[in-house]
Design an enzyme around this catalytic site. Sequence first.
Site, short mmCIF file in Angstrom:
data_model
loop_
_atom_site.label_atom_id
_atom_site.label_comp_id
_atom_site.label_asym_id
_atom_site.label_seq_id
_atom_site.Cartn_x
_atom_site.Cartn_y
_atom_site.Cartn_z
N HIS A 214 0.71 -1.18 0.10
CA HIS A 214 0.15 0.09 0.11
C HIS A 214 0.93 1.32 0.03
CE1 HIS A 214 1.14 -0.07 4.20
NE2 HIS A 214 0.51 1.09 4.34
C1 UD1 Z 1 -2.15 5.55 6.06
C2 UD1 Z 1 -0.83 6.01 6.70
C3 UD1 Z 1 0.03 4.68 6.58
C4 UD1 Z 1 -0.43 3.57 7.08
C5 UD1 Z 1 -1.72 3.30 6.31
C6 UD1 Z 1 -2.28 2.03 6.76
C7 UD1 Z 1 -0.13 8.31 6.57
C8 UD1 Z 1 0.62 9.24 5.88
N1 UD1 Z 1 -0.24 7.21 6.07
O1 UD1 Z 1 -1.82 5.35 4.57
O2 UD1 Z 1 1.10 5.32 7.36
O3 UD1 Z 1 0.56 2.57 6.94
O4 UD1 Z 1 -2.51 4.43 6.70
O5 UD1 Z 1 -3.34 1.68 5.99
O6 UD1 Z 1 -0.93 8.68 7.85
N2 UD1 Z 1 -9.02 5.22 1.93
C9 UD1 Z 1 -10.16 4.69 1.86
N3 UD1 Z 1 -10.97 4.27 3.09
C10 UD1 Z 1 -10.43 4.64 4.06
C11 UD1 Z 1 -9.29 5.16 4.14
C12 UD1 Z 1 -8.67 5.44 2.92
O7 UD1 Z 1 -10.84 4.32 0.65
O8 UD1 Z 1 -11.10 4.15 5.10
C13 UD1 Z 1 -8.52 5.40 0.50
C14 UD1 Z 1 -8.55 6.76 0.20
O9 UD1 Z 1 -8.73 6.73 -1.18
C15 UD1 Z 1 -7.41 7.77 0.55
C16 UD1 Z 1 -6.50 6.61 0.23
O10 UD1 Z 1 -7.14 5.41 0.78
O11 UD1 Z 1 -7.22 8.84 -0.25
C17 UD1 Z 1 -5.23 6.94 1.21
O12 UD1 Z 1 -5.66 7.13 2.92
P1 UD1 Z 1 -4.82 7.77 3.77
O13 UD1 Z 1 -5.39 7.75 5.22
O14 UD1 Z 1 -4.62 9.16 3.26
O15 UD1 Z 1 -3.54 7.04 3.72
P2 UD1 Z 1 -3.08 5.48 3.74
O16 UD1 Z 1 -2.30 5.23 2.18
O17 UD1 Z 1 -4.19 4.45 4.21
#
Ligand code: UD1
Length: 372
Positions: A214
């Site tokens: 991821h």
């Molecule tokens: C975040 C953390 C990362 C951790 C990861 C675990 C930061 C910088 N990154 O990354 O360290 O390893 O979580 O998963 O804080 N999304 C969904 N549903 C959700 C949440 C996110 O669909 O419930 C999708 C959205 O498109 C979003 C993308 O995932 O834009 C990224 O989510 P985000 O929370 O920004 O970062 P992660 O890649 O999940």
Amino acid sequence: MGPVLCVVGARPNFMKIAPILRAFAAHQPPIPALLVHTGQHYDQDMNDKLFVDLKLPRPDLNLEVGSGSHAVQTAEVMRRFEPAIDAHDPSCVLVVGDVNSTLACALVAAKKGVPVVHVEAGLRSFDRRMPEEINRVLTDQLADRLYTTERVALEHLLREGVAAERVCFVGNVMIDTLHACRDSARAAAATLQAHGHDPARLRGAAGYGVVTLHRPSNVDDADTLGELLQTLALVAERLPLVFALHPRTRANIERFSLASLLDPARVTLLPPQGYLEMLGLMAGATVVLTDSGGLQEETTALGVPCLTMRENTERPITVEQGTNTMVGRDRGAILAGVDEILAGRGKRGRVPELWDGRAAERIAADLAHWLS
Ligand code: UD1
């Protein structure tokens, strides 16, 4: 004493906070605590399911920030967290790990003169291209009490000017959760079945591998992701794979039209898994291929070989003592790593010091003393 405001935001925070809340409640006298969820992760799969698996209480407050760019997400958490501090007059703000919510809440607290406690302090990948590395360094600068999972963390903190007396080596709360949940882990076969797949595909002579990916550095670029999936297809010729897809990864595979690279007969794609499902999948695996931080630690605790598809790790003890091998994105290194493991020459490793299921108890004891 005001409550400890315990912050969670994203999936890897949940398994860290669960044992801490339990240890606070079990401490004599109990340490008052409130659970604040920033809402960084919000999906059923990324959030609700884990709360149930980990027996986490409903958050006392949900800030519902959702997704956004780093700046937007961090700023939104800050904006919404400030009134929580005003309303509850906390004794301290406790943050875990290295996600955007960790830094955002630490920064708000520090500016308001509320002590900041950081659990999992001092880990460093020394790679500032990782957003988490920036979050780690800055959170540790802001923290008043820092709890570490491995001894090298203290060296990093000292080099950054953190006073040694602020740092306390307690072990790994993530492994507390692993101990607490081990007996209720869901068997891998049941997980496949629940998603309509034939569990027989896991029972080949070589067993099966588990994949998670991821990191933006691995999945946000079409060529990079395509190359990695092609490598995984070659791994899948050796042993069947179960690939639990983070929403970011799933979206990018679709956006870049890469799904056809993976043979569905050899690679079982699953949605993000609950904690008990993931634990069962990992515990039964021949190998785990991942770019996650938490899985590097969990496989070390389980004694399952792990190949980490990153250039560096902030968790070096998993390589030095545990079952982890860094393979980057190098196809030769990944395939060689898999072949070694299939030949029975995978790392067995040993469980690091204080990864004994009692780290949260040590935090509760120390924090109660420190706050008084
Ligand atoms: C975040 C953390 C990362 C951790 C990861 C675990 C930061 C910088 N990154 O990354 O360290 O390893 O979580 O998963 O804080 N999304 C969904 N549903 C959700 C949440 C996110 O669909 O419930 C999708 C959205 O498109 C979003 C993308 O995932 O834009 C990224 O989510 P985000 O929370 O920004 O970062 P992660 O890649 O999940």
